[in-house]
Design a protein around this motif. Sequence first.
Motif, PDB file in Angstrom:
ATOM      1  N   GLN A 313       0.832  -1.214   0.000  1.00 15.90           N
ATOM      2  CA  GLN A 313       0.000   0.000   0.000  1.00 15.90           C
ATOM      3  C   GLN A 313       0.860   1.253   0.000  1.00 15.90           C
ATOM      4  O   GLN A 313       1.662   1.484   0.904  1.00 15.90           O
ATOM      5  CB  GLN A 313      -0.943   0.037   1.200  1.00 15.90           C
ATOM      6  CG  GLN A 313      -1.844   1.277   1.201  1.00 15.90           C
ATOM      7  CD  GLN A 313      -3.015   1.152   2.132  1.00 15.90           C
ATOM      8  OE1 GLN A 313      -3.646   0.105   2.207  1.00 15.90           O
ATOM      9  NE2 GLN A 313      -3.304   2.213   2.861  1.00 15.90           N
ATOM     10  N   ALA A 314       0.658   2.088  -1.010  1.00 12.28           N
ATOM     11  CA  ALA A 314       1.440   3.309  -1.165  1.00 12.28           C
ATOM     12  C   ALA A 314       1.182   4.274  -0.023  1.00 12.28           C
ATOM     13  O   ALA A 314       0.046   4.451   0.417  1.00 12.28           O
ATOM     14  CB  ALA A 314       1.112   3.972  -2.494  1.00 12.28           C
ATOM     15  N   GLN A 315       2.231   4.896   0.464  1.00 12.07           N
ATOM     16  CA  GLN A 315       2.143   5.950   1.467  1.00 12.07           C
ATOM     17  C   GLN A 315       2.642   7.280   0.912  1.00 12.07           C
ATOM     18  O   GLN A 315       2.201   8.342   1.338  1.00 12.07           O
ATOM     19  CB  GLN A 315       2.989   5.573   2.688  1.00 12.07           C
ATOM     20  CG  GLN A 315       2.602   4.250   3.329  1.00 12.07           C
ATOM     21  CD  GLN A 315       1.211   4.287   3.931  1.00 12.07           C
ATOM     22  OE1 GLN A 315       0.839   5.238   4.605  1.00 12.07           O
ATOM     23  NE2 GLN A 315       0.427   3.245   3.669  1.00 12.07           N
ATOM     24  N   ARG A 316       3.561   7.223  -0.046  1.00  4.78           N
ATOM     25  CA  ARG A 316       4.151   8.444  -0.596  1.00  4.78           C
ATOM     26  C   ARG A 316       3.182   9.183  -1.500  1.00  4.78           C
ATOM     27  O   ARG A 316       3.202  10.404  -1.582  1.00  4.78           O
ATOM     28  CB  ARG A 316       5.426   8.089  -1.371  1.00  4.78           C
ATOM     29  CG  ARG A 316       6.163   9.282  -1.969  1.00  4.78           C
ATOM     30  CD  ARG A 316       7.404   8.820  -2.719  1.00  4.78           C
ATOM     31  NE  ARG A 316       8.347   8.199  -1.791  1.00  4.78           N
ATOM     32  CZ  ARG A 316       9.265   7.320  -2.154  1.00  4.78           C
ATOM     33  NH1 ARG A 316       9.349   6.932  -3.413  1.00  4.78           N
ATOM     34  NH2 ARG A 316      10.088   6.807  -1.264  1.00  4.78           N
ATOM     35  N   PHE A 317       2.332   8.437  -2.215  1.00  5.24           N
ATOM     36  CA  PHE A 317       1.448   9.045  -3.209  1.00  5.24           C
ATOM     37  C   PHE A 317       0.128   8.292  -3.238  1.00  5.24           C
ATOM     38  O   PHE A 317      -0.021   7.220  -2.641  1.00  5.24           O
ATOM     39  CB  PHE A 317       2.098   9.016  -4.591  1.00  5.24           C
ATOM     40  CG  PHE A 317       2.860   7.740  -4.869  1.00  5.24           C
ATOM     41  CD1 PHE A 317       2.200   6.536  -5.096  1.00  5.24           C
ATOM     42  CD2 PHE A 317       4.240   7.738  -4.873  1.00  5.24           C
ATOM     43  CE1 PHE A 317       2.891   5.359  -5.331  1.00  5.24           C
ATOM     44  CE2 PHE A 317       4.955   6.556  -5.110  1.00  5.24           C
ATOM     45  CZ  PHE A 317       4.274   5.370  -5.338  1.00  5.24           C
ATOM     46  N   GLY A 318      -0.835   8.853  -3.970  1.00  4.97           N
ATOM     47  CA  GLY A 318      -2.162   8.273  -4.054  1.00  4.97           C
ATOM     48  C   GLY A 318      -2.350   7.383  -5.264  1.00  4.97           C
ATOM     49  O   GLY A 318      -1.397   7.043  -5.978  1.00  4.97           O
ATOM     50  N   PRO A 319      -3.619   7.012  -5.548  1.00  9.77           N
ATOM     51  CA  PRO A 319      -3.918   6.063  -6.628  1.00  9.77           C
ATOM     52  C   PRO A 319      -3.471   6.534  -8.006  1.00  9.77           C
ATOM     53  O   PRO A 319      -3.162   5.709  -8.864  1.00  9.77           O
ATOM     54  CB  PRO A 319      -5.447   5.937  -6.568  1.00  9.77           C
ATOM     55  CG  PRO A 319      -5.815   6.363  -5.185  1.00  9.77           C
ATOM     56  CD  PRO A 319      -4.819   7.398  -4.787  1.00  9.77           C
ATOM     57  N   GLY A 320      -3.427   7.843  -8.229  1.00  7.49           N
ATOM     58  CA  GLY A 320      -3.052   8.333  -9.551  1.00  7.49           C
ATOM     59  C   GLY A 320      -1.696   7.835 -10.001  1.00  7.49           C
ATOM     60  O   GLY A 320      -1.496   7.531 -11.181  1.00  7.49           O
ATOM     61  N   ILE A 321      -0.751   7.766  -9.085  1.00  8.06           N
ATOM     62  CA  ILE A 321       0.596   7.274  -9.403  1.00  8.06           C
ATOM     63  C   ILE A 321       0.694   5.773  -9.150  1.00  8.06           C
ATOM     64  O   ILE A 321       1.291   5.034  -9.937  1.00  8.06           O
ATOM     65  CB  ILE A 321       1.651   8.036  -8.578  1.00  8.06           C
ATOM     66  CG1 ILE A 321       1.646   9.524  -8.969  1.00  8.06           C
ATOM     67  CG2 ILE A 321       3.040   7.432  -8.772  1.00  8.06           C
ATOM     68  CD1 ILE A 321       2.548  10.390  -8.110  1.00  8.06           C
ATOM     69  N   ALA A 322       0.067   5.319  -8.065  1.00  8.03           N
ATOM     70  CA  ALA A 322       0.156   3.896  -7.704  1.00  8.03           C
ATOM     71  C   ALA A 322      -0.450   3.005  -8.779  1.00  8.03           C
ATOM     72  O   ALA A 322       0.080   1.923  -9.070  1.00  8.03           O
ATOM     73  CB  ALA A 322      -0.534   3.654  -6.366  1.00  8.03           C
ATOM     74  N   ASP A 323      -1.567   3.422  -9.384  1.00 10.69           N
ATOM     75  CA  ASP A 323      -2.205   2.601 -10.413  1.00 10.69           C
ATOM     76  C   ASP A 323      -1.276   2.386 -11.596  1.00 10.69           C
ATOM     77  O   ASP A 323      -1.178   1.282 -12.144  1.00 10.69           O
ATOM     78  CB  ASP A 323      -3.508   3.248 -10.879  1.00 10.69           C
ATOM     79  CG  ASP A 323      -4.618   3.130  -9.846  1.00 10.69           C
ATOM     80  OD1 ASP A 323      -4.418   2.419  -8.845  1.00 10.69           O
ATOM     81  OD2 ASP A 323      -5.672   3.761 -10.034  1.00 10.69           O
ATOM     82  N   LEU A 324      -0.598   3.451 -12.013  1.00  4.70           N
ATOM     83  CA  LEU A 324       0.316   3.316 -13.150  1.00  4.70           C
ATOM     84  C   LEU A 324       1.475   2.391 -12.798  1.00  4.70           C
ATOM     85  O   LEU A 324       1.828   1.493 -13.571  1.00  4.70           O
ATOM     86  CB  LEU A 324       0.835   4.685 -13.577  1.00  4.70           C
ATOM     87  CG  LEU A 324       1.808   4.658 -14.773  1.00  4.70           C
ATOM     88  CD1 LEU A 324       1.527   5.802 -15.731  1.00  4.70           C
ATOM     89  CD2 LEU A 324       3.261   4.734 -14.310  1.00  4.70           C
ATOM     90  N   LEU A 325       2.072   2.585 -11.626  1.00  7.51           N
ATOM     91  CA  LEU A 325       3.210   1.754 -11.242  1.00  7.51           C
ATOM     92  C   LEU A 325       2.815   0.295 -11.074  1.00  7.51           C
ATOM     93  O   LEU A 325       3.549  -0.613 -11.479  1.00  7.51           O
ATOM     94  CB  LEU A 325       3.816   2.283  -9.937  1.00  7.51           C
ATOM     95  CG  LEU A 325       4.593   3.593 -10.040  1.00  7.51           C
ATOM     96  CD1 LEU A 325       4.959   4.093  -8.653  1.00  7.51           C
ATOM     97  CD2 LEU A 325       5.841   3.421 -10.883  1.00  7.51           C
ATOM     98  N   GLY A 326       1.643   0.068 -10.478  1.00  5.29           N
ATOM     99  CA  GLY A 326       1.191  -1.306 -10.284  1.00  5.29           C
ATOM    100  C   GLY A 326       0.963  -2.023 -11.592  1.00  5.29           C
ATOM    101  O   GLY A 326       1.364  -3.178 -11.769  1.00  5.29           O
ATOM    102  N   GLY A 327       0.302  -1.336 -12.534  1.00  6.39           N
ATOM    103  CA  GLY A 327       0.083  -1.956 -13.842  1.00  6.39           C
ATOM    104  C   GLY A 327       1.374  -2.166 -14.597  1.00  6.39           C
ATOM    105  O   GLY A 327       1.584  -3.199 -15.242  1.00  6.39           O
ATOM    106  N   PHE A 328       2.271  -1.185 -14.510  1.00 10.74           N
ATOM    107  CA  PHE A 328       3.538  -1.262 -15.236  1.00 10.74           C
ATOM    108  C   PHE A 328       4.401  -2.407 -14.716  1.00 10.74           C
ATOM    109  O   PHE A 328       5.007  -3.149 -15.493  1.00 10.74           O
ATOM    110  CB  PHE A 328       4.281   0.070 -15.099  1.00 10.74           C
ATOM    111  CG  PHE A 328       5.594   0.109 -15.815  1.00 10.74           C
ATOM    112  CD1 PHE A 328       5.651   0.261 -17.192  1.00 10.74           C
ATOM    113  CD2 PHE A 328       6.789  -0.004 -15.119  1.00 10.74           C
ATOM    114  CE1 PHE A 328       6.860   0.298 -17.857  1.00 10.74           C
ATOM    115  CE2 PHE A 328       8.001   0.029 -15.773  1.00 10.74           C
ATOM    116  CZ  PHE A 328       8.039   0.187 -17.151  1.00 10.74           C
TER     117      PHE A 328
END
Length: 655
Positions: A313-328
Amino acid sequence: MAWKQAPFTPTEEQARIEQATARRVIVEANAGVGKTTVLCLRALRLIGQGVDPRRILMLSFTRAGCEAIRRTLRRHGAPASVCDGLRIGTFDEFCAARLRKMEGVAVPMLTRPEEVRETVLAAIGTARGQARARGEDLTLGGTGHLIVEQLLKDFERIKGSLVLRRQDEDFRLTPATAEDTGFPYPTLAIFGAYEAERLEGGADRNEARFRYVGDATYDMARALSAEDPAFGVDNHPLRMGGIQAVFVDEFHDMNWAMATVLKAVLAQYPDVPFTGVGDVDQVIHAESGADAYFLRNGFKVEFGRAERLTLTQAQRFGPGIADLLGGFARKAYPAPVGRAGRIEVLRIDSTLELALHIRALRDRRLAELPRTPLNEIAVLLRHPSAALDLEYELANRGVDYETAGFASYTSRPEVLFVRLLLAAAVNCQDAFTPASFEAAKLATWEFIGGALPHPDGGDDPETRAKILRAPVSAFQQFMLEDLLTRTPRTPGAERIRTAMTIASTDRVPDLVTALEALQMGRLAEQVLVREEAIRDAADSVRGLENIVIRENFLTITEMLGVIRAQEERRQDDWTARQRIVLSTIEQAKGLEFEHVIVPGLGADRLDGTQTFDGLDEDERHRFYVAVSRAKQVVELVYREAPGRLLQRALSSATL
């Protein structure tokens, strides 16, 4: 030890890791999820149960990582007695302390390339002589001044990977066998000569005259794996008395030398709890021999069984960045819905547009958030050469910046060399500051080769000293021609003369033709070793060509004056001025910024690299590291069309 811990509500994942009871725990974590936090929570839990902080060993790869541990402990309310009592340090610091205990002497610890420059240069001379005696060609031109820092980085990788010590017993270094190691033969030959100089009695001995970055860990690994170790059970260098827990942060940076040391520590204390945390997607293999093997299946092979937990679970940033990183990265990456963080994809077709965009971003930030530092804005680059014309445009428009991981363009050897050639061609006497002129003379000597004539005939052994003493007029009018005449690199000398003749008109339209005639890549091949360094040198000169094409200089002399003015501005005291950050992606590992810009994501390239087929693992990891440095905004920038990395990132998440 009792104290009031600061209020903190862990996530389910963090709580599960904090309370894990297995003797050995490996946490596979995403970027920006609080890896250091869970490490500190487990340490504080042990201390709360009565473990003496002085019996807890906490290791990290970098000093920044160690400071992050201390900062996290303080944030959770740990008093100074706890923070000061814990054994917190880098692997290198830890090994240096243990070697000092074993050797009974404080070996000088050197950290700046300047401190070991002469030793590296002496090693180059020794390696050349040894190669000639064997009838081999070291294929290295120049005195080696331009490749000292490059060689030191390669030495760090050689040591971290233990690549030579992991070869077969009958391994003998030759140009043919060097290919199996992944390092150029000249680099390995110079490394051998360097180690023979660094170590008393030669490269097979352990007594060190000095230690540079990574040497303490390497020397400890050598001592631990020696067939006839210089210690016994009772005086083992890693026997520290009563260690009750071991923690390792940044486990993704683990290399073979560090793993050898850690394995020996755990062998000395087989029953103590161990926790390591890391992210396999942050392994960039060029960095000190880091190997994802240790965080994956290699942990069981090298260290034994462990309970494997995940922290996603991301703490540094929200879903906008986490979604891209998770998919990538193809892994779960949840994030708090209310947390900031967004991805913006921008098409910017020129360096000028990018510089203007950065300036507008700076101005907006100064207006809206005047008290926040500008170094929260970072432009993360794949290669230093990609920053050249961006640096020029930023400086031209009054945007102050600092570089991290590379020197500013005005002081890069290949740029100093070209500037001096152009200054000599148009008889410009004030193209350099005094400091940069000295560096430019040495760079020019390296790229040309050769020697000054001795009054009594032959080559003057004092060539370097005479070059350093020479004023502008003497060097440009006389010494330069002497070097061109007396160099064995005749084809290169002819290309340099041709380029200078073309540029002597002082007409800007002739400048691009002159730079093309120079063929910087071929000149660089005579001096530099690594392909990447050769490519960077050629790309830097192409960056100069881009500046010439874009700007409306009246003369070449005017262009040289503009570059000097930018150089003088950078040499001023900038401590009172806020600056944005231009950094290589590698240098940004472990850091975070509010606003990150990642340029160069078009034409199947990541920031100026050569075209690659498919998605190279290192390039994927660099993209992942770059994007995950942001706390609020990531701007992904491409020209004309998005490349494969960006296409994959965009297809993996809904923006």
